[in-house]
Design a protein around this motif. Structure first.
Motif, PDB file in Angstrom:
ATOM      1  N   PHE A 264      -3.011  -5.662   3.050  1.00  0.00           N
ATOM      2  CA  PHE A 264      -2.630  -6.817   2.237  1.00  0.00           C
ATOM      3  C   PHE A 264      -3.062  -8.090   2.937  1.00  0.00           C
ATOM      4  O   PHE A 264      -2.870  -8.241   4.143  1.00  0.00           O
ATOM      5  N   ARG A 265      -3.634  -8.996   2.175  1.00  0.00           N
ATOM      6  CA  ARG A 265      -4.065 -10.294   2.687  1.00  0.00           C
ATOM      7  C   ARG A 265      -3.092 -11.362   2.194  1.00  0.00           C
ATOM      8  O   ARG A 265      -2.840 -11.485   0.999  1.00  0.00           O
ATOM      9  N   ALA A 266      -2.542 -12.144   3.140  1.00  0.00           N
ATOM     10  CA  ALA A 266      -1.664 -13.266   2.802  1.00  0.00           C
ATOM     11  C   ALA A 266      -2.405 -14.551   3.121  1.00  0.00           C
ATOM     12  O   ALA A 266      -3.116 -14.633   4.110  1.00  0.00           O
ATOM     13  N   GLY A 267      -2.257 -15.527   2.301  1.00  0.00           N
ATOM     14  CA  GLY A 267      -2.941 -16.801   2.510  1.00  0.00           C
ATOM     15  C   GLY A 267      -3.629 -17.250   1.251  1.00  0.00           C
ATOM     16  O   GLY A 267      -3.185 -16.960   0.154  1.00  0.00           O
ATOM     17  N   GLY A 268      -4.763 -17.933   1.400  1.00  0.00           N
ATOM     18  CA  GLY A 268      -5.484 -18.530   0.280  1.00  0.00           C
ATOM     19  C   GLY A 268      -5.817 -17.573  -0.844  1.00  0.00           C
ATOM     20  O   GLY A 268      -5.514 -17.831  -1.998  1.00  0.00           O
ATOM     21  N   ASP A 269      -6.448 -16.459  -0.561  1.00  0.00           N
ATOM     22  CA  ASP A 269      -6.796 -15.489  -1.607  1.00  0.00           C
ATOM     23  C   ASP A 269      -6.037 -14.190  -1.353  1.00  0.00           C
ATOM     24  O   ASP A 269      -6.604 -13.157  -1.094  1.00  0.00           O
ATOM     25  N   SER A 270      -4.713 -14.264  -1.431  1.00  0.00           N
ATOM     26  CA  SER A 270      -3.865 -13.135  -1.095  1.00  0.00           C
ATOM     27  C   SER A 270      -4.003 -12.008  -2.111  1.00  0.00           C
ATOM     28  O   SER A 270      -4.397 -12.205  -3.247  1.00  0.00           O
ATOM     29  N   GLY A 271      -3.690 -10.799  -1.658  1.00  0.00           N
ATOM     30  CA  GLY A 271      -3.726  -9.621  -2.496  1.00  0.00           C
ATOM     31  C   GLY A 271      -4.082  -8.394  -1.686  1.00  0.00           C
ATOM     32  O   GLY A 271      -4.271  -8.456  -0.474  1.00  0.00           O
ATOM     33  N   ALA A 272      -4.146  -7.282  -2.380  1.00  0.00           N
ATOM     34  CA  ALA A 272      -4.498  -6.022  -1.728  1.00  0.00           C
ATOM     35  C   ALA A 272      -5.952  -6.077  -1.262  1.00  0.00           C
ATOM     36  O   ALA A 272      -6.784  -6.761  -1.852  1.00  0.00           O
ATOM     37  N   ASN A 273      -6.236  -5.354  -0.182  1.00  0.00           N
ATOM     38  CA  ASN A 273      -7.605  -5.307   0.305  1.00  0.00           C
ATOM     39  C   ASN A 273      -7.909  -3.926   0.846  1.00  0.00           C
ATOM     40  O   ASN A 273      -7.017  -3.126   1.092  1.00  0.00           O
ATOM     41  N   TRP A 274      -9.175  -3.663   1.027  1.00  0.00           N
ATOM     42  CA  TRP A 274      -9.656  -2.384   1.543  1.00  0.00           C
ATOM     43  C   TRP A 274     -10.974  -2.627   2.236  1.00  0.00           C
ATOM     44  O   TRP A 274     -11.587  -3.681   2.062  1.00  0.00           O
ATOM     45  N   GLY A 275     -11.409  -1.685   3.025  1.00  0.00           N
ATOM     46  CA  GLY A 275     -12.678  -1.836   3.710  1.00  0.00           C
ATOM     47  C   GLY A 275     -13.037  -0.605   4.506  1.00  0.00           C
ATOM     48  O   GLY A 275     -12.313   0.389   4.515  1.00  0.00           O
ATOM     49  N   ALA A 276     -14.152  -0.677   5.171  1.00  0.00           N
ATOM     50  CA  ALA A 276     -14.629   0.400   6.035  1.00  0.00           C
ATOM     51  C   ALA A 276     -15.141  -0.220   7.326  1.00  0.00           C
ATOM     52  O   ALA A 276     -15.510  -1.399   7.352  1.00  0.00           O
ATOM     53  N   GLN A 277     -15.143   0.560   8.396  1.00  0.00           N
ATOM     54  CA  GLN A 277     -15.596   0.047   9.677  1.00  0.00           C
ATOM     55  C   GLN A 277     -16.327   1.129  10.464  1.00  0.00           C
ATOM     56  O   GLN A 277     -16.104   2.311  10.245  1.00  0.00           O
ATOM     57  N   ILE A 278     -17.223   0.672  11.342  1.00  0.00           N
ATOM     58  CA  ILE A 278     -17.859   1.530  12.339  1.00  0.00           C
ATOM     59  C   ILE A 278     -17.739   0.798  13.669  1.00  0.00           C
ATOM     60  O   ILE A 278     -17.671  -0.435  13.700  1.00  0.00           O
TER      61      ILE A 278
END
Length: 138
Positions: A92-106
């Protein structure tokens, strides 16, 4: 948001009791747009899960995420000084464009001692941007 936080809490609780003799990590560092901190707990010989937090340099926004990584060390025949991994995250992102989030990483790590290493991670999606920092083996 409540479901995401509940999922992160369950993952953390399960991971505290799973595979207790394996390595646990604390990752700290900076990314191009801010700071990050994360914990990793083993749930298998090549899998870790844990919470992560990201913020911008002005501390205007905050991302809380649950991450999972798969380690390719055995597959690549790497020594214990090196880690190479890939994974996914949700949060979850809080702040200016808050909402659910997802991603991938290496990412990867190199340990210069039994307790300390340097890490580099690259990510995409709406949560993880990657960065460079240090890792402490807990």
């Amino acid at each position: 948001m409540k479901k995401v936080l509940l999922l992160a809490a369950v993952i953390c609780l399960v991971s505290f009791s799973a595979n207790a003799q394996a390595r646990k990590y604390l990752n700290l560092g900076g990314i191009g747009t801010g700071l990050y901190a994360g914990l990793e707990f083993p749930v298998g010989s090549a899998i870790t899960v844990g919470p992560a937090a990201y913020t911008d340099w002005d501390f205007d926004g905050l991302v809380l995420a649950a991450k999972g990584n798969f380690y390719f060390d055995d597959l690549f025949g790497l020594s214990s000084d090196w880690d190479v991994y890939a994974g996914a995250n949700v949060g979850f992102r809080a702040g200016g464009d808050s909402g659910a989030n997802w991603g991938a990483q290496i990412g990867g790590r190199w340990f210069w001692s039994e307790k300390w290493g340097i890490n580099a991670e690259f990510g995409g999606g709406s949560a993880v941007n990657g960065g460079v920092g240090v890792t402490l083996v807990l």
